[in-house]
Design a protein around this motif. Structure first.
Motif, mmCIF file in Angstrom:
data_model
loop_
_atom_site.group_PDB
_atom_site.id
_atom_site.type_symbol
_atom_site.label_atom_id
_atom_site.label_comp_id
_atom_site.label_asym_id
_atom_site.label_seq_id
_atom_site.Cartn_x
_atom_site.Cartn_y
_atom_site.Cartn_z
ATOM 1 N N LEU A 286 0.818 -1.211 0.000
ATOM 2 C CA LEU A 286 0.000 0.000 0.000
ATOM 3 C C LEU A 286 0.855 1.266 0.000
ATOM 4 N N LEU A 287 1.985 1.238 0.709
ATOM 5 C CA LEU A 287 2.868 2.402 0.756
ATOM 6 C C LEU A 287 3.518 2.676 -0.600
ATOM 7 N N MET A 288 3.568 1.657 -1.449
ATOM 8 C CA MET A 288 4.242 1.786 -2.744
ATOM 9 C C MET A 288 3.347 2.359 -3.841
ATOM 10 N N VAL A 289 2.021 2.281 -3.659
ATOM 11 C CA VAL A 289 1.133 2.585 -4.786
ATOM 12 C C VAL A 289 0.465 3.957 -4.678
ATOM 13 N N ASN A 290 0.273 4.571 -5.838
ATOM 14 C CA ASN A 290 -0.425 5.856 -5.929
ATOM 15 C C ASN A 290 -0.985 5.968 -7.340
ATOM 16 N N HIS A 291 -2.275 5.668 -7.498
ATOM 17 C CA HIS A 291 -2.890 5.631 -8.826
ATOM 18 C C HIS A 291 -4.373 5.925 -8.686
ATOM 19 N N LYS A 292 -4.945 6.577 -9.694
ATOM 20 C CA LYS A 292 -6.356 6.973 -9.627
ATOM 21 C C LYS A 292 -7.308 5.791 -9.573
ATOM 22 N N ASN A 293 -6.859 4.608 -9.994
ATOM 23 C CA ASN A 293 -7.712 3.422 -9.964
ATOM 24 C C ASN A 293 -7.371 2.468 -8.831
ATOM 25 N N ILE A 294 -6.698 3.001 -7.818
ATOM 26 C CA ILE A 294 -6.397 2.237 -6.603
ATOM 27 C C ILE A 294 -6.791 3.095 -5.405
ATOM 28 N N VAL A 295 -7.502 2.509 -4.473
ATOM 29 C CA VAL A 295 -7.963 3.261 -3.302
ATOM 30 C C VAL A 295 -6.762 3.857 -2.566
ATOM 31 N N HIS B 234 1.240 -4.287 -11.890
ATOM 32 C CA HIS B 234 2.137 -5.292 -12.469
ATOM 33 C C HIS B 234 3.389 -4.671 -13.088
ATOM 34 N N MET B 235 3.209 -3.645 -13.919
ATOM 35 C CA MET B 235 4.312 -3.134 -14.729
ATOM 36 C C MET B 235 5.158 -2.085 -14.016
ATOM 37 N N GLU B 236 4.536 -1.261 -13.189
ATOM 38 C CA GLU B 236 5.290 -0.186 -12.543
ATOM 39 C C GLU B 236 5.714 -0.516 -11.121
ATOM 40 N N LYS B 237 4.918 -1.327 -10.408
ATOM 41 C CA LYS B 237 5.235 -1.610 -9.012
ATOM 42 C C LYS B 237 5.571 -3.074 -8.751
ATOM 43 N N SER B 238 5.462 -3.907 -9.770
ATOM 44 C CA SER B 238 5.783 -5.342 -9.648
ATOM 45 C C SER B 238 5.022 -6.005 -8.506
ATOM 46 N N ILE B 239 3.733 -5.671 -8.398
ATOM 47 C CA ILE B 239 2.883 -6.224 -7.342
ATOM 48 C C ILE B 239 1.782 -7.075 -7.965
ATOM 49 N N MET B 240 1.610 -8.284 -7.445
ATOM 50 C CA MET B 240 0.468 -9.122 -7.803
ATOM 51 C C MET B 240 -0.590 -8.933 -6.724
ATOM 52 N N HIS B 241 -1.820 -8.620 -7.120
ATOM 53 C CA HIS B 241 -2.873 -8.374 -6.141
ATOM 54 C C HIS B 241 -3.318 -9.657 -5.458
ATOM 55 N N GLU C 84 -6.281 -0.465 -16.116
ATOM 56 C CA GLU C 84 -5.193 0.493 -15.916
ATOM 57 C C GLU C 84 -4.593 0.368 -14.513
ATOM 58 N N GLY C 85 -5.458 0.149 -13.528
ATOM 59 C CA GLY C 85 -4.952 -0.031 -12.171
ATOM 60 C C GLY C 85 -4.106 -1.284 -12.051
ATOM 61 N N LEU C 86 -4.567 -2.365 -12.688
ATOM 62 C CA LEU C 86 -3.834 -3.633 -12.626
ATOM 63 C C LEU C 86 -2.521 -3.539 -13.402
ATOM 64 N N GLN C 87 -2.538 -2.867 -14.549
ATOM 65 C CA GLN C 87 -1.304 -2.687 -15.313
ATOM 66 C C GLN C 87 -0.275 -1.901 -14.494
ATOM 67 N N TYR C 88 -0.739 -0.884 -13.789
ATOM 68 C CA TYR C 88 0.146 -0.099 -12.920
ATOM 69 C C TYR C 88 0.785 -0.988 -11.860
#
Length: 259
Positions: free
Chosen positions: A78-87, A156-163, A150-154
């Motif tokens: 959660l600390l790693m992510v910042n995107h309009k399609n992620i809470v 996977h591709m930018e943060k290397s996180i699997m939900h 777009e949120g999932l691509q962010y």
């Protein structure tokens, strides 16, 4: 509440960080039942009222806080992510005190840990995607699908996180019908992909067969879940049992358990 820490995080003045338990108790009226806005298998979500807005406070059930690894993994993601399609994540609380418990057998006392593990998010008041599978105009359905992608691509591709737990119940919808992915309790780093785990949580219908069968993890797991969600939104029909109710399972040491 001390120097308006949450208010400052909320308005963007400071970054998400650890928050005192007393602050979270204050904004939720000590976790009053009147403030409950949702319940799940892992925790209860409360509405928290700030001077400059409203937040969602997820109090993880005590029966699950013993697994510190899961909590730390979720906070790290959660600390790693910042995107309009992620809470939007606002902060966390990791509070532990020791309390005495009388041992009737020996007459002495045992100290046990009373743990609070809490996460704080922006408040999204339109509920989850569960409420919008049917009845939407095509352009709205398309916009929601695009947002999830777009949120999932962010991730996977930018943060290397699997939900690892993508489903309608974990996608919130805001006032503008924008989709926001939430609940990173089962997330993993992509660097651990193609590994296997013996103990695993999953939701039937949204979980990839290779994960249920052998515990194989990869970004393809999320893509499988995304495909099921897209099918539901395009057809307007739920092909899977309501994931808020009876479809969450846990495999531990080979045993298939329902949560």
């Amino acid at each position: 509440m001390e120097p308006d820490v949450l208010e400052q995080i909320f308005d963007g003045s400071i970054e998400p960080r650890d928050i005192k338990l007393s602050d979270l108790q204050s904004i939720t009226k000590n976790f009053s039942e009147d403030q409950i806005i949702g319940k799940g298998g892992f925790g209860t979500v409360y509405k928290g009222v700030l001077l400059n807005g409203v937040v969602a406070v997820k109090r993880i059930h005590n029966m699950h806080t013993i697994d510190e690894k899961l909590f730390h993994r979720e906070v790290n993601s959660l600390l790693m992510v910042n995107h309009k399609n992620i809470v939007r994540f606002l902060g966390f609380c990791s509070h532990t005190v020791h309390k005495p418990f009388k041992n009737e057998g020996s007459g002495g006392y045992i100290l046990f840990e009373d743990r609070e593990r809490i996460l704080c998010f922006e408040y999204v008041n339109n509920g989850s995607l569960e409420n919008y599978i049917a009845g939407l105009q095509w352009d709205t359905r398309y916009s929601i699908i695009k947002g999830i992608c777009e949120g999932l691509q962010y991730l996977h591709m930018e943060k290397s996180i699997m939900h690892m737990d993508l489903k309608p119940a974990n996608i919130l919808i805001d006032d503008n019908m924008v989709a926001k992915i939430t609940d990173f309790g089962l997330s993993r780093m992509v660097e651990n992909s193609q590994t296997k785990t013996t103990n695993r949580f999953f939701t039937l219908g949204y979980s990839a067969p290779e994960y249920i069968d052998s515990g194989t993890m990869s970004p393809s797991y999320d893509v499988y879940s995304l495909g099921i969600i897209i099918i539901q939104l395009v057809t307007g029909h739920r092909s899977v049992t309501n994931s808020n109710n009876v479809s969450v399972f846990y495999i531990v040491d080979g045993l298939f358990l329902q949560i």
